[in-house]
Motif scaffolding. Structure first.
Motif, PDB file in Angstrom:
ATOM      1  N   UNK A 140      -4.153  -4.048   6.382  1.00  0.00           N
ATOM      2  CA  UNK A 140      -3.726  -5.253   5.675  1.00  0.00           C
ATOM      3  C   UNK A 140      -4.714  -5.639   4.575  1.00  0.00           C
ATOM      4  N   UNK A 141      -5.998  -5.436   4.825  1.00  0.00           N
ATOM      5  CA  UNK A 141      -7.006  -5.778   3.812  1.00  0.00           C
ATOM      6  C   UNK A 141      -6.821  -4.943   2.539  1.00  0.00           C
ATOM      7  N   UNK A 142      -6.399  -3.699   2.683  1.00  0.00           N
ATOM      8  CA  UNK A 142      -6.121  -2.864   1.515  1.00  0.00           C
ATOM      9  C   UNK A 142      -4.931  -3.405   0.727  1.00  0.00           C
ATOM     10  N   UNK A 143      -3.875  -3.714   1.441  1.00  0.00           N
ATOM     11  CA  UNK A 143      -2.666  -4.223   0.783  1.00  0.00           C
ATOM     12  C   UNK A 143      -2.968  -5.543   0.092  1.00  0.00           C
ATOM     13  N   UNK A 144      -3.704  -6.415   0.756  1.00  0.00           N
ATOM     14  CA  UNK A 144      -4.067  -7.702   0.154  1.00  0.00           C
ATOM     15  C   UNK A 144      -4.907  -7.519  -1.100  1.00  0.00           C
ATOM     16  N   UNK A 145      -5.846  -6.605  -1.040  1.00  0.00           N
ATOM     17  CA  UNK A 145      -6.710  -6.371  -2.206  1.00  0.00           C
ATOM     18  C   UNK A 145      -5.880  -5.930  -3.411  1.00  0.00           C
ATOM     19  N   UNK A 146      -4.917  -5.050  -3.194  1.00  0.00           N
ATOM     20  CA  UNK A 146      -4.066  -4.574  -4.288  1.00  0.00           C
ATOM     21  C   UNK A 146      -3.276  -5.733  -4.878  1.00  0.00           C
TER      22      UNK A 146
END
Length: 138
Positions: free
Chosen positions: A60-66
């Motif tokens: 989720x942290x990856x998706x949020x960062x994008x």
């Protein structure tokens, strides 16, 4: 290089550009080859912490960062947290509701007083249910 586990992904904030942070989860998804992203696990009264919840939070942290970098000012975390909580409170599937609560928790957004009332109402509905899996959900 990403292997079978999402835990092999480094922290999303270590990447400098959106392009770089986008590549890591895409590579991870490509390695799954039509397999589930993580195990079907449920929290039980004996097992309060599951690896898949940690992996979900990390992904989720990856998706949020994008999204945060692509759409600044869109308040993605708040909007997603509200949707996750709504799904968690209204979904008839205990597993999907539990995963939605995990997403809400991973977003680390504060719980509003009106939301707390809804969570407590859901808890009251389920607390009397018998069975180890239901007690783990509670």
């Amino acid at each position: 290089m990403i292997h079978d586990s999402i835990s092999n992904l480094v922290d999303a904030d270590t990447y400098e550009s959106v392009d770089d942070v986008t590549k890591a989860p895409v590579e991870f998804l490509a390695t799954r080859k039509c397999r589930p992203l993580w195990s079907y696990e449920d929290i039980t009264s004996r097992m309060h912490k599951i690896k898949s919840a940690e992996e979900l939070a990390h992904f989720l942290q990856y998706v949020l960062r994008v999204f945060r970098d692509s759409l600044p000012g869109a308040h993605i975390e708040q909007r997603w947290a509200q949707e996750a909580l709504h799904l968690a409170l209204s979904c008839s599937s205990r597993h999907y509701a539990g995963r939605s609560f995990q997403v809400f928790r991973a977003l680390e957004m504060p719980l509003q007083s009106s939301d707390l009332s809804d969570v407590l109402s859901r808890l009251v509905e389920t607390v009397a249910e018998q069975g180890e899996d239901m007690q783990g959900y509670v």
